[in-house]
Structure formats: C-alpha cells, structure tokens
Write a protein that holds these residues in place. Structure first.
Motif, PDB file in Angstrom:
ATOM      1  N   SER A  69       0.824  -1.204   0.000  1.00 14.44           N
ATOM      2  CA  SER A  69       0.000   0.000   0.000  1.00 14.44           C
ATOM      3  C   SER A  69       0.861   1.258   0.000  1.00 14.44           C
ATOM      4  O   SER A  69       1.899   1.325   0.662  1.00 14.44           O
ATOM      5  CB  SER A  69      -0.899   0.006   1.243  1.00 14.44           C
ATOM      6  N   LEU A  70       0.427   2.273  -0.758  1.00 13.94           N
ATOM      7  CA  LEU A  70       1.127   3.553  -0.734  1.00 13.94           C
ATOM      8  C   LEU A  70       1.071   4.162   0.661  1.00 13.94           C
ATOM      9  O   LEU A  70       2.002   4.858   1.082  1.00 13.94           O
ATOM     10  CB  LEU A  70       0.506   4.516  -1.753  1.00 13.94           C
ATOM     11  N   THR A  71       0.005   3.914   1.401  1.00 12.23           N
ATOM     12  CA  THR A  71      -0.083   4.414   2.767  1.00 12.23           C
ATOM     13  C   THR A  71       1.081   3.902   3.606  1.00 12.23           C
ATOM     14  O   THR A  71       1.629   4.616   4.441  1.00 12.23           O
ATOM     15  CB  THR A  71      -1.411   3.996   3.421  1.00 12.23           C
ATOM     16  N   ALA A  72       1.493   2.660   3.383  1.00  9.22           N
ATOM     17  CA  ALA A  72       2.619   2.096   4.122  1.00  9.22           C
ATOM     18  C   ALA A  72       3.887   2.893   3.856  1.00  9.22           C
ATOM     19  O   ALA A  72       4.688   3.137   4.763  1.00  9.22           O
ATOM     20  CB  ALA A  72       2.817   0.633   3.741  1.00  9.22           C
ATOM     21  N   VAL A  73       4.076   3.308   2.615  1.00  6.01           N
ATOM     22  CA  VAL A  73       5.249   4.121   2.272  1.00  6.01           C
ATOM     23  C   VAL A  73       5.181   5.466   2.981  1.00  6.01           C
ATOM     24  O   VAL A  73       6.155   5.925   3.587  1.00  6.01           O
ATOM     25  CB  VAL A  73       5.343   4.333   0.747  1.00  6.01           C
ATOM     26  N   LEU A  74       4.019   6.111   2.913  1.00  6.01           N
ATOM     27  CA  LEU A  74       3.867   7.441   3.489  1.00  6.01           C
ATOM     28  C   LEU A  74       4.031   7.425   5.005  1.00  6.01           C
ATOM     29  O   LEU A  74       4.687   8.303   5.579  1.00  6.01           O
ATOM     30  CB  LEU A  74       2.497   8.018   3.115  1.00  6.01           C
ATOM     31  N   VAL A  75       3.447   6.436   5.674  1.00  4.59           N
ATOM     32  CA  VAL A  75       3.557   6.355   7.126  1.00  4.59           C
ATOM     33  C   VAL A  75       4.995   6.050   7.529  1.00  4.59           C
ATOM     34  O   VAL A  75       5.507   6.588   8.515  1.00  4.59           O
ATOM     35  CB  VAL A  75       2.590   5.297   7.690  1.00  4.59           C
ATOM     36  N   THR A  76       5.680   5.205   6.760  1.00  2.41           N
ATOM     37  CA  THR A  76       7.087   4.918   7.043  1.00  2.41           C
ATOM     38  C   THR A  76       7.927   6.185   6.947  1.00  2.41           C
ATOM     39  O   THR A  76       8.841   6.402   7.751  1.00  2.41           O
ATOM     40  CB  THR A  76       7.624   3.845   6.091  1.00  2.41           C
ATOM     41  N   GLN A  77       7.617   7.034   5.981  1.00  4.38           N
ATOM     42  CA  GLN A  77       8.355   8.291   5.841  1.00  4.38           C
ATOM     43  C   GLN A  77       8.191   9.174   7.060  1.00  4.38           C
ATOM     44  O   GLN A  77       9.080   9.967   7.390  1.00  4.38           O
ATOM     45  CB  GLN A  77       7.877   9.048   4.598  1.00  4.38           C
ATOM     46  N   GLU A  78       7.073   9.065   7.754  1.00  4.75           N
ATOM     47  CA  GLU A  78       6.808   9.887   8.932  1.00  4.75           C
ATOM     48  C   GLU A  78       7.639   9.490  10.138  1.00  4.75           C
ATOM     49  O   GLU A  78       7.807  10.280  11.064  1.00  4.75           O
ATOM     50  CB  GLU A  78       5.340   9.774   9.334  1.00  4.75           C
ATOM     51  N   LEU A  79       8.130   8.259  10.168  1.00  2.00           N
ATOM     52  CA  LEU A  79       8.838   7.757  11.343  1.00  2.00           C
ATOM     53  C   LEU A  79      10.137   8.505  11.562  1.00  2.00           C
ATOM     54  O   LEU A  79      10.693   9.118  10.650  1.00  2.00           O
ATOM     55  CB  LEU A  79       9.101   6.261  11.185  1.00  2.00           C
ATOM     56  N   ASN A  80      10.620   8.441  12.779  1.00  2.00           N
ATOM     57  CA  ASN A  80      11.858   9.124  13.156  1.00  2.00           C
ATOM     58  C   ASN A  80      13.039   8.190  12.931  1.00  2.00           C
ATOM     59  O   ASN A  80      13.157   7.164  13.611  1.00  2.00           O
ATOM     60  CB  ASN A  80      11.778   9.535  14.629  1.00  2.00           C
ATOM     61  N   PRO A  81      13.942   8.511  12.004  1.00  2.00           N
ATOM     62  CA  PRO A  81      15.074   7.613  11.746  1.00  2.00           C
ATOM     63  C   PRO A  81      15.994   7.455  12.949  1.00  2.00           C
ATOM     64  O   PRO A  81      16.726   6.471  13.035  1.00  2.00           O
ATOM     65  CB  PRO A  81      15.800   8.284  10.563  1.00  2.00           C
ATOM     66  N   ASP A  82      15.959   8.416  13.885  1.00  2.00           N
ATOM     67  CA  ASP A  82      16.761   8.268  15.100  1.00  2.00           C
ATOM     68  C   ASP A  82      16.297   7.078  15.931  1.00  2.00           C
ATOM     69  O   ASP A  82      17.081   6.468  16.655  1.00  2.00           O
ATOM     70  CB  ASP A  82      16.681   9.534  15.962  1.00  2.00           C
ATOM     71  N   GLU A  83      15.026   6.741  15.829  1.00  2.00           N
ATOM     72  CA  GLU A  83      14.459   5.665  16.632  1.00  2.00           C
ATOM     73  C   GLU A  83      14.103   4.427  15.804  1.00  2.00           C
ATOM     74  O   GLU A  83      14.098   3.314  16.329  1.00  2.00           O
ATOM     75  CB  GLU A  83      13.198   6.163  17.341  1.00  2.00           C
ATOM     76  N   ASP A  84      13.797   4.616  14.533  1.00  2.00           N
ATOM     77  CA  ASP A  84      13.245   3.521  13.721  1.00  2.00           C
ATOM     78  C   ASP A  84      14.036   3.282  12.438  1.00  2.00           C
ATOM     79  O   ASP A  84      13.473   2.840  11.443  1.00  2.00           O
ATOM     80  CB  ASP A  84      11.785   3.839  13.364  1.00  2.00           C
ATOM     81  N   PHE A  85      15.335   3.552  12.473  1.00  2.00           N
ATOM     82  CA  PHE A  85      16.107   3.457  11.234  1.00  2.00           C
ATOM     83  C   PHE A  85      16.072   2.058  10.642  1.00  2.00           C
ATOM     84  O   PHE A  85      15.878   1.895   9.433  1.00  2.00           O
ATOM     85  CB  PHE A  85      17.558   3.875  11.464  1.00  2.00           C
ATOM     86  N   ALA A  86      16.260   1.027  11.471  1.00  2.00           N
ATOM     87  CA  ALA A  86      16.308  -0.341  10.945  1.00  2.00           C
ATOM     88  C   ALA A  86      15.004  -0.695  10.230  1.00  2.00           C
ATOM     89  O   ALA A  86      15.024  -1.300   9.144  1.00  2.00           O
ATOM     90  CB  ALA A  86      16.576  -1.329  12.069  1.00  2.00           C
ATOM     91  N   PHE A  87      13.877  -0.323  10.826  1.00  2.00           N
ATOM     92  CA  PHE A  87      12.579  -0.593  10.202  1.00  2.00           C
ATOM     93  C   PHE A  87      12.439   0.196   8.902  1.00  2.00           C
ATOM     94  O   PHE A  87      11.978  -0.349   7.884  1.00  2.00           O
ATOM     95  CB  PHE A  87      11.458  -0.218  11.162  1.00  2.00           C
ATOM     96  N   MET A  88      12.821   1.469   8.912  1.00  2.00           N
ATOM     97  CA  MET A  88      12.703   2.292   7.714  1.00  2.00           C
ATOM     98  C   MET A  88      13.581   1.755   6.584  1.00  2.00           C
ATOM     99  O   MET A  88      13.174   1.737   5.425  1.00  2.00           O
ATOM    100  CB  MET A  88      13.069   3.743   8.040  1.00  2.00           C
ATOM    101  N   GLU A  89      14.763   1.300   6.942  1.00  2.00           N
ATOM    102  CA  GLU A  89      15.657   0.725   5.925  1.00  2.00           C
ATOM    103  C   GLU A  89      15.052  -0.548   5.350  1.00  2.00           C
ATOM    104  O   GLU A  89      15.092  -0.778   4.131  1.00  2.00           O
ATOM    105  CB  GLU A  89      17.026   0.442   6.539  1.00  2.00           C
ATOM    106  N   GLU A  90      14.479  -1.382   6.227  1.00  2.00           N
ATOM    107  CA  GLU A  90      13.817  -2.610   5.775  1.00  2.00           C
ATOM    108  C   GLU A  90      12.683  -2.298   4.800  1.00  2.00           C
ATOM    109  O   GLU A  90      12.558  -2.925   3.731  1.00  2.00           O
ATOM    110  CB  GLU A  90      13.259  -3.359   6.988  1.00  2.00           C
ATOM    111  N   MET A  91      11.855  -1.314   5.132  1.00  2.00           N
ATOM    112  CA  MET A  91      10.729  -0.956   4.281  1.00  2.00           C
ATOM    113  C   MET A  91      11.203  -0.315   2.970  1.00  2.00           C
ATOM    114  O   MET A  91      10.627  -0.548   1.907  1.00  2.00           O
ATOM    115  CB  MET A  91       9.790   0.005   5.024  1.00  2.00           C
ATOM    116  N   ALA A  92      12.243   0.498   3.058  1.00  2.00           N
ATOM    117  CA  ALA A  92      12.770   1.128   1.844  1.00  2.00           C
ATOM    118  C   ALA A  92      13.264   0.077   0.858  1.00  2.00           C
ATOM    119  O   ALA A  92      13.033   0.175  -0.356  1.00  2.00           O
ATOM    120  CB  ALA A  92      13.900   2.093   2.202  1.00  2.00           C
ATOM    121  N   GLN A  93      13.931  -0.949   1.374  1.00  2.00           N
ATOM    122  CA  GLN A  93      14.401  -2.031   0.504  1.00  2.00           C
ATOM    123  C   GLN A  93      13.224  -2.795  -0.104  1.00  2.00           C
ATOM    124  O   GLN A  93      13.248  -3.148  -1.287  1.00  2.00           O
ATOM    125  CB  GLN A  93      15.289  -2.979   1.306  1.00  2.00           C
TER     126      GLN A  93
END
Length: 375
Positions: free
Chosen positions: A186-210
């Motif tokens: 879902s595009l919503t998943a991309v948008l919500v992931t962008q909202e996360l704080n990379p200081d706290e959720d970098f590993a998750f954001m990197e996983e989703m970006a891949q």
C-alpha cells in the motif's frame, strides 16, 4: 468521523516536490461520488500535488440534491485531496485498482464530518490515526500525576512517570509499524514509514525502503523514502560517529576521537538553551557517578559569545570536555550532524559507534545503568 488531518499534515510536506508522475503502471477510471450536507459558494475540486502545492485536477459538478459523481483517471498510486468550497478537505489515496469511492462531507467547516468508503489505503490512514491518538490519551492520564510530583519536588516519581510515558509511546509506535507491515504494498505504508523518526526507527525504515524499492520501484514516494533512509544512515545506531574537532575554552583543538575507549555522550547544547540548562544537573549527577567507570561527555556548544559559554560551564558545574566554534547553528559540528534543535545527544560505545540518541532524564539514567551496573 472527523477529517483525516493528523496523519496527513507531514505527508503533504513529504509529497511537496512531486511535480510529475512517478511512472505509469496502467490506468483506470475511478468513479468518485458522494454527498455534501451543507453547501457554500465555490466549487468542489479534486486536487493533486504539483510543484510544491495542491493543484486542481478536475472540478466536480454538484447536483441540485447536493450529490455529485465524476470519474478520475488514475495511472499510479497517488495522494489526492477533494476541496469542498475551500472550507473542508477530504484526503484520499487512490490507485489504478480502485473502481469507485464515495465521500460524504459536511462541506462547510474544517473539522466537520467526513466519511470515505471504497479506498483501502484511506482506511489504513484512518487506522493509523486512531492508533496514534492513543498517545494523547496516555498523556492526559499521566499529566496530572506528573504535575503533582513536579509541585512536590518528587524527582523519582517524575522519572517513573516519564519512563511510563516513553514505554507507552514505544508500544504505540510498535503498533504503527506492525500495521505498516500488514498493509503490504500500500502507498499508505510508504507514506507512514516516511513519517517515522530515523533516530528511533532506522532499521525498520531501511527494511521498508528495501522492500518498496522492489515492489513500488517507480513511485516518487518510494524514492523519497529511500533518499531519507540514505541521508540518515550516517547517524544510524551502529554507525561510527563522524569526527568533531573544535577549540576548547582555552583555545586548544580537541577531537571527539580523543575520548575513544570510553562511553561518550556528545551533548549539543548552549548557555541560552533553557531545556539544556535544565538537563545539566541530571548529566552532572550521572557523570559524577560513572566517570570513573569510563563515562565521558563531549559538550558541543552552539553559543555565539565565549563569555556566555564559559560562564554557563562554571555555573552549572560541567567538568567534562567542552568545544565550540561559537557559530550558533552554523557551527561546523551542528551542520555535520544536521542539528536542527537542542538539546541533542548521541551516546557512543568504546569504539565510537552510536548506541543511543537524544537520551535524557530517566532514559539516559536507565541506559547508563544497563551499561555500567548491568541493570
């Protein structure tokens, strides 16, 4: 249900540079229909983001019975806004798999009733909004006790309440990430992931970006997420902190790497920063407790005047290493670390790798207890 603005406010900023389609994946005509409970002068307009702002795509004709129906050709997942007379806005996400969406709105006030049916991505936005709203309720429950403890000077109770809030905040954030995983592509998943704080959720954001680089590779929003992840990688947990070399109060050049072999907290602060000064007693107490065990602080001041900087060091009893180029937020170190606000901290292990960010108060105390006391 009220308008979905809580989640979308940051998304509009993220999407602001989307001036052209990300790449066509097919197309379909989505029927957008609905009813307006209250009419006003003006038009109902479907808008999408072009050149940093919403631009009209199509004007919808309102019928005499306050209903409307029109079709929109959709070629890719995208964020849209239905503008009701410049008084109320309905945000929705559509892709070429949608066939029909219905919208019912008050139409005459920003916080009026809105109901959207037929867009699963928009449903996901609402679910995320509902999850995140829980943290506000937690704050409402904790605040009275925190204020009472503050008035009574009960620092231990304040710290416990602060930890309680932080733990609940993490729990809710984990629920958001679980929901993102449930959303699939879902595009919503991309948008919500962008909202996360990379200081706290970098590993998750990197996983989703891949993941989205494989499943939605042509999407502008995926490219934005990948760019954010890549720019944050330098300061992710586990990375070696970039070198800082600045003058100390005596004019000697001192480097961050000179403290290697200790656990080091880089502390971006300033004499004029009230939250920084309020946190200093806590850092002093922890420094005094753990310095002999290998805890150091590398204070980087964003002051402009040396006399203010030095006076604050003396007044607050900050007996650790201090450096500054007295350039405010134009400091070379602040620019290197992309410091936008202070206080800001990085906790490093003995090899200079980042193991914590923006730890203060009870959170910093807990982390140091884990390191030095095996708590």
């Amino acid at each position: 249900m009220k308008a979905i603005t809580y989640i979308l406010a940051p998304l509009l900023i993220i999407s602001a540079c989307n001036s052209q389609p990300a790449g066509e994946t097919g197309s379909s005509d989505v029927i957008i229909s609905g009813k307006v409970n209250n009419t006003s002068e003006g038009d109902i307009v479907i808008e999408s983001i072009v050149e940093q702002q919403f631009q009209p795509v199509k004007t919808i004709q309102l019928q005499d019975d306050n209903t409307f129906s029109d079709k929109l050709t959709v070629t890719e997942p995208n964020l849209y806004r239905i503008n009701f007379f410049n008084k109320q806005f309905a945000f929705l996400i559509l892709d070429e798999k949608h066939s029909e969406v219905s919208v019912t709105a008050d139409g005459d006030r920003t916080d009026g009733f809105i109901e959207i049916k037929g867009s699963k991505d928009t449903d996901y936005l609402r679910e995320i909004q509902e999850i995140r709203a829980r943290i506000g309720k937690v704050a409402e429950e904790i605040n009275p006790a925190f204020m009472k403890a503050n008035q009574e000077g009960d620092k231990e109770a304040m710290e416990q309440l602060q930890l309680q809030y932080m733990n609940k905040q993490k729990e809710i954030n984990d629920q958001v990430k679980d929901k993102v995983r449930e959303m699939g592509n879902s595009l919503t998943a991309v948008l919500v992931t962008q909202e996360l704080n990379p200081d706290e959720d970098f590993a998750f954001m990197e996983e989703m970006a891949q993941k989205f680089s494989q499943t939605l590779p042509n999407s502008f929003f995926t490219k934005q997420l990948v760019e954010k992840v890549n720019s944050s990688k330098k300061f992710a947990i586990g990375q070696v902190a970039p070198e800082i070399t600045l003058e100390d109060p005596d004019g000697n050049m001192v480097s961050l790497s000179s403290l290697k072999g200790n656990y080091v907290m880089i502390d971006f602060w300033a004499a004029w920063c009230r939250p920084c000064r309020a946190e200093n007693p806590n850092v002093v107490a922890l420094y005094n407790k753990y310095n002999a065990k290998g805890f150091e602080v590398f204070g980087v001041s964003l002051d402009r005047k040396k006399e203010d900087w030095v006076a604050a060091i003396e007044k607050d009893g900050l007996s650790w290493t201090h450096v500054s180029d007295l350039q405010y937020f134009n400091s070379a170190a602040a620019r290197l670390y992309n410091i936008q606000a202070i206080p800001a901290t990085y906790l490093l292990d003995k090899e200079g790798r980042i193991i914590g960010k923006n730890l203060r108060g009870a959170a910093l105390r807990k982390k140091l207890e884990e390191i030095f006391d095996g708590a």
